[in-house]
Write an enzyme that holds these catalytic residues in place. Structure first.
Site, PDB file in Angstrom:
ATOM      1  N   LYS A 177       0.834  -1.200   0.000  1.00 38.02           N
ATOM      2  CA  LYS A 177       0.000   0.000   0.000  1.00 38.02           C
ATOM      3  C   LYS A 177       0.881   1.269   0.000  1.00 38.02           C
ATOM      4  CE  LYS A 177      -3.992  -2.164   0.072  1.00 38.02           C
ATOM      5  NZ  LYS A 177      -3.838  -3.614   0.252  1.00 38.02           N
TER       6      LYS A 177
HETATM    7  C1  LIG Z   1      -5.310  -4.442   0.769  1.00 36.60           C
HETATM    8  C2  LIG Z   1      -6.781  -4.282   0.762  1.00 36.60           C
HETATM    9  C3  LIG Z   1      -7.591  -4.712   1.822  1.00 36.60           C
HETATM   10  C4  LIG Z   1      -7.050  -5.529   2.949  1.00 36.60           C
HETATM   11  O1  LIG Z   1      -6.083  -4.898   3.680  1.00 36.60           O
HETATM   12  P1  LIG Z   1      -5.264  -5.717   4.791  1.00 36.60           P
HETATM   13  O2  LIG Z   1      -4.577  -4.635   5.556  1.00 36.60           O
HETATM   14  O3  LIG Z   1      -4.309  -6.604   4.053  1.00 36.60           O
HETATM   15  O4  LIG Z   1      -6.233  -6.468   5.602  1.00 36.60           O
HETATM   16  C5  LIG Z   1      -8.938  -4.442   1.785  1.00 36.60           C
HETATM   17  N1  LIG Z   1      -9.498  -3.791   0.751  1.00 36.60           N
HETATM   18  C6  LIG Z   1      -8.773  -3.376  -0.296  1.00 36.60           C
HETATM   19  C7  LIG Z   1      -9.449  -2.645  -1.417  1.00 36.60           C
HETATM   20  C8  LIG Z   1      -7.400  -3.623  -0.341  1.00 36.60           C
HETATM   21  O5  LIG Z   1      -6.689  -3.236  -1.404  1.00 36.60           O
END
Ligand SMILES: *Cc1c(COP(=O)(O)O)cnc(C)c1O
Length: 380
Positions: A177
């Site tokens: 992210k």
């Molecule tokens: C990465 C992601 C998640 C999950 O995030 P985590 O921190 O890995 O639980 C949920 N929704 C979207 C759109 C994502 O890209």
């Protein structure tokens, strides 16, 4: 190999982790509080609650808002499976909604309206690729149908309008992210008493945390509600505090790289369709430029394009295989038809985008893509 995404981690992160270890307190404590305050400030929000993932933050938010068995929640299918899963965790039912168009692959308000029933309780919006949805449109939609608005803001860290739509917004700090704590998430919530309830639910429903009890020398606690263990730890919070300081600069680098992609790909003519071309740089449209999605021509088989680009040492991925076509969801919620989401999911290719890239890297990717599409169309 040029990867699709790559975190920036260095000496500051390393020394922040060492400081936590030397401090002797590694579970939820003062750094988690400081990270929450800093993240809230960066997004002009009043309350932030750190959690151990965006997925647990989504579940926690839905649960704290009273969503449960018998309720329906409108959600895009063009998202990571965690978005829909979090609805099922509460016992509620996800109702998949199509995207507006291939050019603007964000939730379609008209399709959402057509899917409202007396059981619909909430809309779980996703700021796909970091492009924040139209706040006025969705606020009006929620008012008209008396629904709770929740934002899956996993892609949108550092965008100030994310977190201002409705009841809660949940961000992700997973490794790919815009900023990372390895694993981790953050909830922004305006309502003070909801925030307090979420803080309790995060830590088993306890009336006080271990750190709080140590501070006031309290000996015991009560558990007035069924909670979870979704706590963040001090190591992750320390990483988050360091990463947050660079987030806005990194997002600005992503913007410049995205601009270069748009210009080069448009100059190439009909190699690919570039979604968000209209939104990019448009007044009133904010983005964190989380990923760079393109759509391949329908006659260019994607596996051949991806293989050819790997030969050029360029990694690509897919965002996303639509949720409603994953075998678990085909079994759980059979018969869902979303024509635009399906076409987007068939043709989408995600190109490398991260702040450590250069404009030369972008050119290299675009040249490789053009060659790979030509190859896949005519020679594969
Ligand atoms: C990465 C992601 C998640 C999950 O995030 P985590 O921190 O890995 O639980 C949920 N929704 C979207 C759109 C994502 O890209």
């Amino acid at each position: 190999m040029l990867r699709v995404s790559e975190p920036i981690l260095g000496a500051e992160e390393r020394s922040a982790l060492v400081d936590v270890i030397d401090s002797g307190w590694i579970t939820m404590g003062p750094r988690v509080e400081a990270f929450e305050a800093a993240f809230a400030r960066a997004h002009d929000a009043s309350n932030a609650i750190a959690v151990n993932s965006c997925t647990s933050g989504l579940h926690l938010s839905l649960a704290a808002l009273g969503i449960g068995p018998g309720d329906e929640v409108l959600v895009p299918s063009l998202t990571f499976v965690a978005t829909a899963n979090s609805i099922l965790y509460t016992g509620a039912t996800p109702v998949f909604v199509d995207i507006a168009s291939l050019d603007t692959p964000l939730l379609c308000a008209a399709d959402a309206a057509a899917k409202v029933t007396p059981r619909t309780k909430a809309v779980l919006l996703v700021h796909f690729a970091g492009y924040v949805l139209d706040r006025e449109v969705w606020a009006a939609f929620a008012r008209e149908h008396d629904l709770i608005l929740i934002e899956d803001a996993a892609h949108a860290a550092g965008v100030r309008s994310a977190g201002t739509f409705g009841a809660a917004a949940i961000f992700s700090f997973y490794g790919n992210k815009n900023m990372t704590t390895a694993e981790g998430g953050m909830i922004l919530v305006a309502d003070e008493s909801l925030a307090e309830r979420m803080r309790r639910l995060r830590a088993h429903g306890l009336t006080s945390t271990g750190y709080e009890r140590m501070a006031v020398r309290a000996s015991t606690y009560d558990v007035p509600m069924l909670g979870f263990n979704y706590r963040m730890d001090e190591l992750r919070a320390a990483l988050g505090l360091v990463q947050l300081r660079s987030l806005f600069d990194w997002n600005e680098k992503r913007r410049r790289l995205t601009q270069a992609y748009h210009e080069i790909l448009q100059a190439q003519g009909d190699t690919v369709v570039v979604p968000f071309a209209r939104e990019f740089g448009a007044r009133g449209v904010e983005s964190s430029y989380h990923i760079l999605p393109v759509l391949l021509p329908p006659d260019a088989p994607r596996p051949a394009v991806m293989r050819r680009m790997i030969d050029d040492e360029i990694q690509t991925t897919i965002h996303y295989p639509p949720c409603h076509h994953l075998s678990f969801y085909e079994q759980t919620l059979p018969g869902t038809l979303l024509p635009k989401t399906e076409e987007f999911g068939r043709r989408e290719l995600t190109l490398p985008l991260y702040p450590g890239m250069t404009i030369d890297d972008v050119e290299r990717v675009c040249v490789s893509l053009q060659g790979a599409v030509h190859y896949a169309r005519h020679e594969a």
